[in-house]
Design an enzyme around this catalytic site. Structure first.
Site, PDB file in Angstrom:
ATOM      1  N   HIS A   8       0.815  -1.220   0.000  1.00 19.78           N
ATOM      2  CA  HIS A   8       0.000   0.000   0.000  1.00 19.78           C
ATOM      3  C   HIS A   8       0.848   1.270   0.000  1.00 19.78           C
ATOM      4  CE1 HIS A   8      -2.209  -3.290   2.108  1.00 19.78           C
ATOM      5  NE2 HIS A   8      -3.090  -2.990   1.172  1.00 19.78           N
ATOM      6  N   CYS A  70      -1.263  11.612  10.002  1.00 22.23           N
ATOM      7  CA  CYS A  70      -1.637  11.068   8.699  1.00 22.23           C
ATOM      8  C   CYS A  70      -0.613  11.521   7.655  1.00 22.23           C
ATOM      9  CB  CYS A  70      -3.035  11.552   8.315  1.00 22.23           C
ATOM     10  SG  CYS A  70      -3.562  11.020   6.674  1.00 22.23           S
ATOM     11  N   HIS A  93      -7.166   7.005   4.123  1.00 18.67           N
ATOM     12  CA  HIS A  93      -5.752   7.376   4.212  1.00 18.67           C
ATOM     13  C   HIS A  93      -5.052   6.273   5.013  1.00 18.67           C
ATOM     14  CE1 HIS A  93      -6.691  11.954   3.606  1.00 18.67           C
ATOM     15  NE2 HIS A  93      -6.971  11.203   2.548  1.00 18.67           N
ATOM     16  N   CYS A 106       0.590   0.934   8.673  1.00 20.10           N
ATOM     17  CA  CYS A 106      -0.389   0.730   7.604  1.00 20.10           C
ATOM     18  C   CYS A 106      -1.665   0.176   8.227  1.00 20.10           C
ATOM     19  CB  CYS A 106       0.150  -0.241   6.555  1.00 20.10           C
ATOM     20  SG  CYS A 106      -1.059  -0.639   5.267  1.00 20.10           S
ATOM     21  N   CYS A 180       8.372 -11.845  22.554  1.00 15.32           N
ATOM     22  CA  CYS A 180       8.714 -11.773  23.976  1.00 15.32           C
ATOM     23  C   CYS A 180      10.133 -12.285  24.219  1.00 15.32           C
ATOM     24  CB  CYS A 180       7.705 -12.553  24.811  1.00 15.32           C
ATOM     25  SG  CYS A 180       7.515 -14.289  24.348  1.00 15.32           S
ATOM     26  N   HIS A 477       5.841 -18.506  26.933  1.00 18.12           N
ATOM     27  CA  HIS A 477       5.973 -17.044  26.993  1.00 18.12           C
ATOM     28  C   HIS A 477       7.168 -16.696  27.874  1.00 18.12           C
ATOM     29  CE1 HIS A 477       4.889 -12.858  26.967  1.00 18.12           C
ATOM     30  NE2 HIS A 477       4.762 -12.831  28.281  1.00 18.12           N
TER      31      HIS A 477
END
Length: 523
Positions: A8, A70, A93, A106, A180, A477
């Site tokens: 994009h 923006c 946008h 994005c 992590c 974790h």
């Protein structure tokens, strides 16, 4: 986001997009103080001038909450309250820049993205801002403490006052998708006393040709951690550089924290430019790697291996550098050396065998015990000039400033893939004298005997960080405990920092244990 990057971005790259992006970085990201921002904005288009005095969210008026700008129009919005998300959806946008860290987000990919051209612009504007703000980035010269400096460190331990409620250096890290393993190591490194002193000196100057220096990024990371900001930091640049230089760690799968630590130290070592063999006075570096880079000065120790022939008792000695020591645990497929609780051994380093628990000292004794190599591993003896059975013993020839112990909890073999959850008690203060090569004669038949050299302060360490793993081999974790000051401990769970007790630390399972030489610390 796909491995190819964000598709994009191309929709943004039209007309004067580079000039517009530079204006945003100049005025709102790398601008420094509010006064600097005001002066810069007044030099640009009138459309930006109105924002000179108030860089705030257009919806709620807040100037915090991870403010984003923006890239398509003049609009500021909160990321935390999703005001910038609403703007992106209504106006279509899709791209915005984080005004605190400079990352491009994005809203279609729902992730922070990397684009080579945008990153180049960000780096260029950042360097310009640094030059305007007191000339950060002067030439770094290698440093190794002299005998006089070591004496000053010993006799002047209180050189910085940190109050009980001080939060300087405490900052969470955003999890960027199973990262992590990286966050817990970053917390340990940023709270390593001498490494912190080095990076906060602002003396590193990059000599690499591209914008891919991990030392530069770590320097910036330390500045972020000790800036006083409390909002969680987003380490996306660090993650990108790790993926670039340690490709085996790339991707969003969970990785091993120990593997990341070694990879990070290796890349930092390679990116530290300058004289890596001798110091400014031509003196050879005083570590087994013979390198003056900050990583080797702090983390490199020397491991002595003595192989003794069982026939002529001749000894062959080699010394190898190490950054960490990996220790076997009871419960693994490797037979653990039987240790007898009680006696002289139970008092070493203040550890005790409660309910038959294993201690860090036990693991170190096993690591440094004589090992019979057996008839299947005969070596050629230099004295006998023939292949003979022998014994091998490892001891510490030179101790590093930071001693890192890796408890081998993850077992990978042809038959087994599992996690070993054996509890290992570890002390707040550790004396490594019994495991030194100079103390070898005090260890007979694997039994420790205390020596008068036990009072050698150069071999004494203080615990300052612990990395833990919760869960299984397949799903888990990482968290860490870090010591901010003296007996003040905190638990770091990605973006969340909470106060912890010493009992919380010592009762934890322990995966990586970080100890710092006591006489080189300060309060």
């Amino acid at each position: 986001m796909s491995p190819a990057g964000c598709s994009h971005v191309n929709g943004y790259k039209v007309d004067n997009w580079k000039q517009n992006l530079r204006v945003i970085y100049q005025c709102f990201v790398w601008s420094g103080t509010a006064e600097t921002r005001r002066r810069k904005v007044l030099q640009n288009d009138a459309g930006w001038t109105a924002l000179a005095k108030s860089c705030i969210c257009h919806i709620c008026g807040a100037h915090l909450n991870r403010l984003h700008s923006c890239l398509y129009c003049v609009f500021f919005g909160c990321f935390s309250k999703k005001h910038i998300h609403d703007h992106a959806k209504n106006k279509r946008h899709n791209l915005a820049v984080d005004l605190l860290y400079g990352g491009i987000y994005c809203f279609v990919c729902q992730d922070y993205i990397y684009d080579k051209e945008m990153e180049q612009i960000a780096k260029e504007e950042q360097r310009k801002a640094w030059k305007l703000q007191a000339g950060i980035g002067e030439k770094y010269t290698t440093w190794e403490p002299t005998k006089r400096e070591l004496e000053l460190l010993r006799h002047n331990p209180k050189r910085r006052k940190i109050t009980t409620n001080c939060t300087i250096g405490l900052r969470g890290l955003i999890n960027l998708g199973n990262t992590c393993f990286m966050n817990c190591i970053v917390q340990a490194l940023t709270h390593t006393p001498l490494l912190r002193d080095f990076f906060l000196s602002d003396r590193h100057k990059c000599e690499m040709q591209s914008n891919s220096c991990l030392v530069c990024e770590m320097s910036q990371l330390f500045q972020e951690f000790y800036s006083g900001h409390r909002s969680p930091h987003i380490p996306f640049r660090l993650l990108h550089l790790v993926w670039t230089h340690a490709k085996h760690l790339a991707g969003y799968e969970q990785q091993d924290a120990h593997e990341f630590l070694i990879a990070a130290l290796d890349v930092l070592h390679r990116h530290c430019k300058g004289d890596t063999t001798r110091d400014d006075n031509g003196k050879k570096a005083n570590n087994p790697n013979h390198c003056n880079c900050i990583i080797d000065q702090i983390f490199t120790g020397g491991l002595q291996s003595d192989v003794t022939c069982q026939v002529c008792t001749g000894v062959s000695t080699t010394i190898d550098p190490f950054w960490d020591i990996s220790l076997d645990l009871p419960g693994s497929s490797t037979p653990f050396w039987p240790l007898s609780p009680g006696g002289d051994g139970s008092a070493v380093n203040g550890e005790s065998h409660l309910s038959g628990s294993t201690t860090l000292t036990d693991c170190l004794r096993r690591f440094t015990r004589p090992e019979h190599l057996g008839s299947s591993a005969k070596i050629k003896c230099g004295g006998c000039h023939s292949y003979q059975e022998s014994t091998k013993q490892l001891t510490m020839k030179k101790l590093p400033i930071v001693a890192c112990f890796h408890l081998k909890r993850f077992e990978h073999s042809a038959k087994l893939r599992r996690k070993i959850t054996t509890y290992v008690s570890f002390p707040l203060e550790l004396d490594m004298t019994p495991f030194m090569a100079s103390s070898k004669e005090s260890r007979m038949n694997g039994q420790y005997q205390q020596t008068v050299d036990v009072l050698n302060n150069d071999n004494k360490y203080a615990l300052f960080a612990v990395v833990n793993h919760q869960g299984t081999l397949e799903s888990g974790h990482y968290t860490s405990f870090i010591r901010q000051h003296k007996d003040q401990w905190f638990k770091c769970d990605d973006a969340i920092i909470t106060k912890a007790t010493i009992k919380d630390v010592l009762d934890s399972e322990g995966y990586l244990l970080f100890y710092h030489k006591q006489f080189l610390e300060y309060e």
